[in-house]
Write an enzyme that holds these catalytic residues in place. Sequence first.
Site: not given
Length: 163
Positions: A93, A90, A62, A60
């Site tokens: 993250c 999320c 991040e 992801h």
Amino acid sequence: MDKFNALTTVDEMFMDMAAELAEVNVSEGGGPFGAVIVLDGTVIATGVNSVTRDNDPTAHAEVNAIRNACAALGTFKLDQCVVYSSCEPCPMCLSALYWAGVKRIYYGNTKEDADRINFSDKFIYQQLDKPPVERAIPCIHVNSKRAIKAFEMWVDKNDKITY
């Protein structure tokens, strides 16, 4: 209005950068997420969602930005850093950002916005509220005498680096 709601023009610039990273990533076949990590007003690292490109479900924006920032700074702690993300992080993250120790997170789109384009985290939040054995992926505790050994070694280790 508290100090965290009063965005500066610099904050807006970094948020725009995260949003632009997400836009470029979509145009290049990636997911619609971008992140920027800043230390003392300087961009340390960026990241975009590369899940499908890298065949890595943890890639992801991040998490990629955290990896890049830690490599750039030579540390696993980002406690003086601020994160600007194109979307509310999320659960994975957000956990990674807590582990990295960042001091603040700004985000653009909300988890509800993400839900509307089929990037929903509701299922994960619901699963976390359930007893481990009742989750969709059952998590089964094994009372292993061997597993505790590494923990005991850690407690006794004099030269450990805590995190």
